[in-house]
Scaffold this active site. Structure first.
Site, PDB file in Angstrom:
ATOM      1  N   LYS A 243       0.893  -1.170   0.000  1.00  0.00           N
ATOM      2  CA  LYS A 243       0.000   0.000   0.000  1.00  0.00           C
ATOM      3  C   LYS A 243       0.917   1.202   0.000  1.00  0.00           C
ATOM      4  O   LYS A 243       1.581   1.487   1.010  1.00  0.00           O
ATOM      5  CB  LYS A 243      -0.907   0.005   1.225  1.00  0.00           C
ATOM      6  CG  LYS A 243      -1.745   1.282   1.285  1.00  0.00           C
ATOM      7  CD  LYS A 243      -2.613   1.419   2.520  1.00  0.00           C
ATOM      8  CE  LYS A 243      -3.146   2.858   2.564  1.00  0.00           C
ATOM      9  NZ  LYS A 243      -3.887   3.159   3.787  1.00  0.00           N
TER      10      LYS A 243
ATOM     11  N   GLY B 172      -8.437   9.265   9.391  1.00  0.00           N
ATOM     12  CA  GLY B 172      -8.874   9.442  10.773  1.00  0.00           C
ATOM     13  C   GLY B 172      -9.883  10.545  10.988  1.00  0.00           C
ATOM     14  O   GLY B 172     -10.305  10.790  12.115  1.00  0.00           O
TER      15      GLY B 172
ATOM     16  N   ALA C 288      -9.620   5.708   3.528  1.00  0.00           N
ATOM     17  CA  ALA C 288      -9.496   6.860   4.433  1.00  0.00           C
ATOM     18  C   ALA C 288     -10.741   7.714   4.456  1.00  0.00           C
ATOM     19  O   ALA C 288     -11.371   7.969   3.441  1.00  0.00           O
ATOM     20  CB  ALA C 288      -8.306   7.746   4.083  1.00  0.00           C
ATOM     21  N   GLY C 289     -11.076   8.161   5.664  1.00  0.00           N
ATOM     22  CA  GLY C 289     -12.178   9.094   5.856  1.00  0.00           C
ATOM     23  C   GLY C 289     -13.459   8.476   6.375  1.00  0.00           C
ATOM     24  O   GLY C 289     -14.300   9.183   6.911  1.00  0.00           O
TER      25      GLY C 289
ATOM     26  N   ALA D 296      -9.449   2.006   9.032  1.00  0.00           N
ATOM     27  CA  ALA D 296      -8.753   1.603  10.257  1.00  0.00           C
ATOM     28  C   ALA D 296      -9.408   2.291  11.468  1.00  0.00           C
ATOM     29  O   ALA D 296     -10.131   1.653  12.230  1.00  0.00           O
ATOM     30  CB  ALA D 296      -7.269   1.959  10.173  1.00  0.00           C
ATOM     31  N   SER D 297      -9.193   3.603  11.579  1.00  0.00           N
ATOM     32  CA  SER D 297      -9.670   4.331  12.762  1.00  0.00           C
ATOM     33  C   SER D 297     -11.154   4.138  13.043  1.00  0.00           C
ATOM     34  O   SER D 297     -11.557   4.087  14.206  1.00  0.00           O
ATOM     35  CB  SER D 297      -9.424   5.837  12.584  1.00  0.00           C
ATOM     36  OG  SER D 297      -8.061   6.096  12.382  1.00  0.00           O
TER      37      SER D 297
END
Lengths: 263, 263, 263, 263
Positions: free
Chosen positions: D104, D165, D191-192, D213-214
């Protein structure tokens, strides 16, 4: 196509106003700032609550004198009323106090959101229309309720964009469009406006006017914001009439390919 | 707090303009309408493509004469270029033809969306800055690319709100805010504007100016829309500076409860 | 923190359902597809209109048999009623026909939007509650009206996300949140859902269940969409309970900087 | 029409995964919770940073053991790299450490937003593809950049919905659609994502998978949120394929008027 007729103003209750902006007076830091904001906004119609003024003769320097100096028409409201009976009573007191049969009818249904109670509102509207008032009801953005208010003879319908003082803008543009389609009387976006683009959008959705208070009176610079709102309402009205371009998923070149220089 | 300093205009490339609206000329039905729209918009800066004008001496009635009559500054663009090399070449031709070292730099990366190719754009920008041009690049709304364009010496960055001619407005307000934070040079929202509230919003996000063409030239009534855009940009700028109210989940009464009449 | 209790289901009118998805039967191409969709959705509660079924004994292969085979509870509606009186009459007919005192109360106020008429709806609700019905009213997203419906004894409130069959999703998320705060009874998002993310969003706003028909029955592949809605409702409910991360203007690295290899 | 073929999974870089959810490992409170979340998510592909693991033989109880137990494929990232050179170096280290040529690719352009630098990213991607890596680049949502990354041989493109995040969701759905149209390789929203409906929406826009992830690791209940995301991705994928109903301004009755009982 290109001969633009200037906006010939906005007619409600048989009166024509040059400005499509209606200003509320609540929340102003002091009368001096309020007067500057009223003038900067260009408004011809200002709402006020019965309890916010001393209407005794000889009282000087007050809100009424200010509004008189500015040459604006008064639109008393029934802010703080929670039942039809209460609102009708306040409307009558206001009629006597301000010598006008115009009333911005508010019947609040919830103290946290200050959103209107449609059932009580409709009841009060019917009664006040029968009593000869020119009734401008602050309503929710429920399209069916708006139509019923028009049906009982209200001079306009004034749907909330969002809760009073929330600055959230037009929460449901689709409902405002539906209301615009369903009534013949003027539609005035009332409450929720936070900034200039909100006011422009309301007008582009087909509203005939915008009513706001906190967005101006509680701004850091109320006079600058009043000017912004004046321009925004005018911009939105012109854009509504000007026939905007359609939305397209892909691009449409503004510059066609023909005639490019050979490189 | 209430002494509003009037907007002292917008400075880019060392020039100050009274208007924060920049107009493109593509898409106009004819020069007569275009002239009326340019005048109604109040703009002081107008873009045009090299290939759209006949720059030979003695040509009368053309676009250049029109813009000269209107007293606006020219901003040649490199519309239709797909590589840095091509755009640099067109920029030089335009400098000679129009006697200006200002250029709206476009390097298109995709013919359906007409969105810019960041890699080629950055390359062309570096070269043109080195050649003494005042470079205003049409870029995507990628915040990092915008900062890199500023870093190589562009006089402004001009992120797309949405594809050219799409009328979709500001597709990603968050990116425009991020760009505003990340560069010192003026940020000009370029492309995608559909109607007045879009332009007002762009200004409220912190843009220094708005560039649009189709929204005006292809509107049903271009002159009315040009006027609308003039007011919208002014409204958005004033609102940006006026310190809007915070957004609140619940209401904030504009009319306090104190002093209500006893009923 | 990490011991997730599984969703223990959704209780309304004293009944508990394993699924938080309620399905309408209108719009299905045929009963075979409808049965597959009902099964794929996992629903335990299905609405139907009195007039859409033949309730005569011995009728085979019909909607009632289908729903009986699927083991779902029936929720008759009063679709097509425009007054309280009409809706009350249909509710009684449905009670006799389907042997249930549950009713999805619809009192339509406008034939183009099929949005409810709050005044008539509240009247009908009061009467039916007094008659012992378990009343689930299809209402607008007006927070005050929703609270009044709860106050007169409705077993749930079912605000429209958008007009029936419109597929516009949740038009005003703020109103749904306000409704969730203002009543103790279950809130069921009813009408307007177009696709899976709409249903997930409704649940994340705090709704206890989602009711939809056209989104499934009129999809190109109703069974796939029924499955999608099943997962979406579950996903939204879990996310609502899981405590989502806060929204941030800037980034928060998921990978901290410590421990990077020296390069 | 009604024979729904089950999702046959998602293929990237020649590998097929049963799940369309890719999980990042950053932000987890501890390995125990992370393991539960990985299992609950159903993912088959997990990203990790070189510096977050001790890859020395004999180290027990670490992240690698955990991922090995879960039977997921590793996708090392180049988090924290700000230049192409740095990212290429980390990719090589990761290839040696994890015995995989998948990477990645992250080349960060701004430390506050952690948004990628497109120019450096493209350079690194070209080099790593030439070196035989299977490159999955974390990119901005710029459609032209995405196409260029695909053109140089990346195995997928992974546009940011919003900053890492941030939990802001898909900031520009239009750009994601444009990217989906412009490349043949898988599009992975990276992301986001904040909550389940964001993930469902990403899939409905045509993404082939979602990486987050977050949203899971920093949720109050990571395991519940992992389950929510699993369902949301599945829901969005099914809805994308099921052919959603069109959006309509007015209503479309789900219950037709025919056959109403006479009242």
């Amino acid at each position: 196509m290109t001969t633009t007729s200037p906006d010939d103003g906005f007619t409600v209750g048989g009166e024509t106003f040059g400005s499509r902006l209606i200003l509320g007076t609540g929340g102003a830091a002091n009368l001096h700032v309020l007067e500057q904001a009223v003038r900067a906004s260009g408004t011809g119609l200002v709402t006020l609550a019965l309890r916010r003024v001393d209407t005794a003769p000889g009282t000087s320097g007050g809100l009424l004198d200010l509004l008189d100096r500015c040459g604006v028409r008064l639109l008393p409201n029934t802010a703080g009323c929670y039942t039809a009976a209460e609102a009708v009573k306040v409307a009558h007191l206001a009629r006597d106090a301000f010598d006008t049969d115009w009333v911005k009818l508010e019947v609040i249904g919830d103290e946290r959101t200050l959103l209107p109670d449609g059932v009580e509102l409709l009841r009060a509207a019917e009664e006040l229309v029968a009593d000869g008032f020119t009734v401008l009801p602050y309503t929710s953005d429920d399209p069916v309720l708006a139509r019923r208010l028009a049906d009982v003879g209200c001079a306009a319908v004034m749907p909330a964009g969002a809760p009073i003082g929330s600055g959230l803008g037009v929460g449901n543009p689709h409902h405002i469009r539906l209301i615009r389609q369903s009534v013949e009387v003027p539609v005035i976006l009332d409450a929720g406006i936070g900034t200039a683009s909100d006011a422009a959008l309301a007008m582009e959705l087909g509203c005939d006017a915008v009513l706001l208070a906190s967005a101006v009176t509680r701004a850091v610079d109320p006079v600058a914001m009043a000017t912004a709102m004046r321009y925004a309402v005018e911009a939105g009205r012109l854009a509504y009439g000007a026939g905007r371009i359609a939305r397209r998923f892909h691009a449409l070149a503004s510059t066609p390919d023909e005639g490019r220089p050979d490189l």
